[in-house]
Design a protein around this motif. Structure first.
Motif, PDB file in Angstrom:
ATOM      1  N   ARG A 107      71.439  21.727  18.957  1.00  0.00           N
ATOM      2  CA  ARG A 107      71.541  23.136  19.360  1.00  0.00           C
ATOM      3  C   ARG A 107      71.100  24.077  18.247  1.00  0.00           C
ATOM      4  N   ALA A 108      71.319  23.669  16.999  1.00  0.00           N
ATOM      5  CA  ALA A 108      70.815  24.412  15.843  1.00  0.00           C
ATOM      6  C   ALA A 108      69.642  23.638  15.256  1.00  0.00           C
ATOM      7  N   ARG A 109      68.595  24.339  14.907  1.00  0.00           N
ATOM      8  CA  ARG A 109      67.390  23.695  14.420  1.00  0.00           C
ATOM      9  C   ARG A 109      67.135  24.066  12.966  1.00  0.00           C
ATOM     10  N   ILE A 110      66.458  23.180  12.267  1.00  0.00           N
ATOM     11  CA  ILE A 110      65.906  23.494  10.951  1.00  0.00           C
ATOM     12  C   ILE A 110      64.419  23.737  11.162  1.00  0.00           C
ATOM     13  N   ASP A 111      63.991  24.939  10.870  1.00  0.00           N
ATOM     14  CA  ASP A 111      62.632  25.374  11.180  1.00  0.00           C
ATOM     15  C   ASP A 111      61.594  24.405  10.622  1.00  0.00           C
TER      16      ASP A 111
END
Length: 334
Positions: free
Chosen positions: A20-24
């Motif tokens: 759900r959270a990404r590392i660009d």
């Protein structure tokens, strides 16, 4: 870019773990692990993980004493805990206040762990109890090893000038306290004998919440236990990566905050969860689990001072020494 991120799966990392959270600009493989094993992976071998949770004080010791530079750290503080609650006592030994610990035998599974360094520093700063006034007994086994992993070498450093012995073979820290080999026990986790209600074991501060709130009001310190390390070669090769990692962890934590505020009362079993959240915010602010240097300088410099004063880090570290240079400017705001 494919990267591996290792950490405990907690409310503040869950969004990274499930995507759900990404590392660009990165494809993340998330690996659950225990802190002792994550430390060993970084300080020893195989050092393959791009990003990993680490014990802050073990990292400090590797950096200061061993010249360790394979990983650098980011101001992402994945575990913070007040530590007054981590002092357990035999209730039949006349220990009623911190000053009564002078001259006592105190057990611990790892003398130089982050939590123990905080406890000793707080006892000296707040109550005048020095490490040299205590006889330390390091247990042969750690009752919490299944949750924390095997302690790294940096958690078992023994400084000069203090009396330290090893406990009897076959006995873990909980056994030492239950059998009366020691008068008290310092441990990040609740020892088995306390959790199981052994009648002669209690906390030095039974109302530790009140004591810890007063400590925060007085000092502004929410003690830091774990940080996040990133491979130094990859951070140098990809200068955008440290900020991307920081932002990804902030996004995951922000998701956890939102869940707590929206449905924490329903998804958490604590009956007064909502009131606890309200009171925590009133005391510590809405971003009470803050990342970044801003707002955490006092806590970091206090741990640096404790480590050096206790004969563990061989020099007084600075924030500018320790953290990845670009991360000094990273901001964490809601």
């Amino acid at each position: 870019m494919p990267i591996t991120v290792a950490a405990y799966r907690t409310d503040r990392t869950a969004a990274l773990a499930d995507g759900r959270a990404r590392i660009d600009r990165c494809f993340v493989t998330f690996e659950d692990d225990s802190i002792g094993d994550m430390n060993t992976h970084v300080f020893d071998t195989p050092r393959t993980r791009t990003v990993t949770e680490v014990g802050l004080h073990p990292y400090m010791l590797a950096f200061a004493n061993e010249g360790f530079r394979a990983y650098t750290i980011l101001p992402i503080f994945l575990l913070r805990q007040f530590r007054h609650k981590s002092i357990f006592i035999r209730t039949d030994r006349g220990i009623e206040r911190p000053e009564d610990l002078r001259g006592r035998r105190i057990g611990t599974p790892g003398y130089s762990s982050t939590s123990l360094t905080w406890i000793r520093g707080i006892l000296e700063d707040e109550y005048g109890v020095k490490p040299t006034q205590i006889e330390w007994v390091v247990s042969a086994e750690d009752s919490s090893a299944s949750a924390t992993g095997k302690a790294s070498a940096q958690e078992n450093l023994v400084p000069d000038g203090v009396a330290i012995t090893t406990g009897p073979p076959g006995l873990d820290d909980s056994d030492l306290l239950e059998q009366g080999v020691v008068d008290a026990l310092f441990h990040a986790a609740e020892p088995r004998c306390y959790a199981e209600g052994f009648p002669l074991v209690g906390r030095l501060f039974p109302d530790h919440r009140r004591v810890e709130r007063a400590y925060f009001e007085r000092t502004g310190i929410f003690p830091i236990m774990h940080a996040v390390a990133i491979r130094k070669d990859l951070a140098a090769e990809h200068p955008w990566l440290p900020k991307a990692v920081f932002d990804g962890f902030v996004t995951a934590k922000t998701s956890a905050y939102a869940q707590m505020a929206r449905l924490g009362w329903a998804t958490n079993m604590l009956p007064w969860f909502g009131q606890e959240l309200e009171e925590t915010r009133a005391l510590m602010g809405p971003n009470f689990y803050s990342y970044g240097i801003d707002g955490n300088r006092n806590a970091l410099e206090t741990l640096f001072r404790y480590s050096n004063a206790q004969g563990l880090a061989d020099r007084l570290l600075t924030i500018e020494d320790l953290f990845e240079p670009s991360s000094l400017a990273f901001q964490d705001s809601l």
